[in-house]
Design a protein around this motif. Structure first.
Motif, PDB file in Angstrom:
ATOM      1  N   UNK A   1       0.829  -1.207   0.000  1.00 46.75           N
ATOM      2  CA  UNK A   1       0.000   0.000   0.000  1.00 46.75           C
ATOM      3  C   UNK A   1       0.865   1.260   0.000  1.00 46.75           C
ATOM      4  N   UNK A   2       2.029   1.207   0.647  1.00 48.93           N
ATOM      5  CA  UNK A   2       2.952   2.339   0.620  1.00 48.93           C
ATOM      6  C   UNK A   2       3.406   2.625  -0.809  1.00 48.93           C
ATOM      7  N   UNK A   3       3.698   1.570  -1.575  1.00 53.53           N
ATOM      8  CA  UNK A   3       4.054   1.760  -2.979  1.00 53.53           C
ATOM      9  C   UNK A   3       2.890   2.367  -3.757  1.00 53.53           C
ATOM     10  N   UNK A   4       1.670   1.905  -3.471  1.00 49.12           N
ATOM     11  CA  UNK A   4       0.486   2.459  -4.143  1.00 49.12           C
ATOM     12  C   UNK A   4       0.380   3.958  -3.886  1.00 49.12           C
TER      13      UNK A   4
ATOM     14  N   UNK B   1      -6.338   2.549   6.617  1.00 47.37           N
ATOM     15  CA  UNK B   1      -7.448   2.957   5.778  1.00 47.37           C
ATOM     16  C   UNK B   1      -7.014   2.890   4.318  1.00 47.37           C
ATOM     17  N   UNK B   2      -7.948   2.580   3.442  1.00 48.52           N
ATOM     18  CA  UNK B   2      -7.580   2.381   2.037  1.00 48.52           C
ATOM     19  C   UNK B   2      -8.541   3.122   1.119  1.00 48.52           C
TER      20      UNK B   2
ATOM     21  N   UNK C   1      -9.930  -1.999  -4.637  1.00 46.32           N
ATOM     22  CA  UNK C   1     -10.250  -2.742  -5.858  1.00 46.32           C
ATOM     23  C   UNK C   1      -9.102  -3.666  -6.251  1.00 46.32           C
ATOM     24  N   UNK C   2      -7.855  -3.191  -6.113  1.00 52.38           N
ATOM     25  CA  UNK C   2      -6.699  -4.034  -6.449  1.00 52.38           C
ATOM     26  C   UNK C   2      -6.563  -5.190  -5.460  1.00 52.38           C
TER      27      UNK C   2
ATOM     28  N   UNK D   1     -13.132  -1.588   7.135  1.00 50.16           N
ATOM     29  CA  UNK D   1     -12.103  -0.895   6.368  1.00 50.16           C
ATOM     30  C   UNK D   1     -12.265  -1.102   4.863  1.00 50.16           C
ATOM     31  N   UNK D   2     -12.815  -2.226   4.486  1.00 55.20           N
ATOM     32  CA  UNK D   2     -12.935  -2.531   3.065  1.00 55.20           C
ATOM     33  C   UNK D   2     -14.415  -2.623   2.705  1.00 55.20           C
ATOM     34  N   UNK D   3     -14.932  -3.791   2.448  1.00 60.89           N
ATOM     35  CA  UNK D   3     -16.356  -3.920   2.169  1.00 60.89           C
ATOM     36  C   UNK D   3     -16.778  -5.363   2.378  1.00 60.89           C
TER      37      UNK D   3
END
Length: 240
Positions: A131-134, A176-177, A183-184, A213-215
């Motif tokens: 996620x840090x790379x994202x 948190x995203x 989606x990824x 946090x997601x769905x």
């Protein structure tokens, strides 16, 4: 230095299939027998037990990867969801030891069956690092020399994670995203669930709270063919 060791660890001890699996250096020589988390008390459904008594039985199912062809119809290796509210209880250590065990079973089993072992039968995905790379290539005004390598690492990891036979997804749900990142992440989980590929998740959240946090779709995908293990007690750090 024997051939199997080189195949697993490379001539330098930092290569081979272990390096291809992206396993952090601290975990590369870890086994189920040497992992301190084996004595940890866990809850699985309504049962409480020592983790080692369950993990040994679970690892014994890794031979199912060879059930296809002459060994009969393939049976799925189940996924695991390892969580505890406290850090340091042994979730990542357990996941890494299982990855090492899967690699060993794959390599030895391939030799016994006169098959070519895969170069990367397993992979360790640090979701927090991913996620840090994202975020690095999705922020405004990020220099190209920072954004481009981050994007390359990110999409390479995603491609591998979607199709590798055995995957560890470490630290799911830590941050948190954005909708795009979710989606990824969902694409990885969906692809693996559809293809019946086993995944070991680690998290500080129980599976039911993932949807916070997601769905709900993502949580349902994680739950499919997955055993949830709650780690009890305090930190094991410093015991390895």
């Amino acid at each position: 230095m024997c051939g199997p060791y080189v195949a697993m660890h490379g001539h330098s001890g930092a290569g081979g299939r272990i390096a291809a699996a992206n396993l952090p250096a601290d975990y590369r020589m870890l086994t189920l027998k040497t992992a301190p988390s084996a004595a940890t008390i866990v809850r699985i459904g309504s049962d409480t037990m020592a983790l080692g008594s369950f993990i040994g039985q679970y690892a014994a199912t890794f031979t199912r990867q060879f059930d296809d062809g002459e060994d009969g119809p393939q049976r799925r290796v189940k996924s695991l969801y390892l969580y505890s509210e406290s850090p340091g209880t042994g979730k990542t250590t357990t996941a890494a030891a299982l990855l090492n065990e899967y690699l060993t079973v794959h390599y030895i089993g391939s030799l016994k069956r006169n098959r070519q072992a895969l170069d990367r039968p397993a992979y360790f995905l640090d979701v927090n690092e991913w996620q840090t790379d994202f975020n690095a290539f999705n922020r405004p005004r990020v220099p190209e020399d920072v954004a481009a390598p981050a994007a390359e690492r990110y999409y390479k990891a995603q491609r591998i994670a979607q199709s590798v036979p055995f995957l560890v997804m470490d630290d799911v749900g830590v941050r948190e995203a954005s909708e795009a990142f979710r989606a990824d992440l969902h694409a990885i989980i969906n692809a693996r669930t559809t293809d019946g590929l086993p995944t070991v998740y680690t998290s500080n959240l129980p599976m039911a709270e993932l949807m916070r946090l997601y769905d709900a779709r993502l949580a349902d995908r994680v739950r499919d063919m997955c055993v949830e293990i709650s780690f009890q007690g305090g930190s094991n750090r410093g015991m390895r």
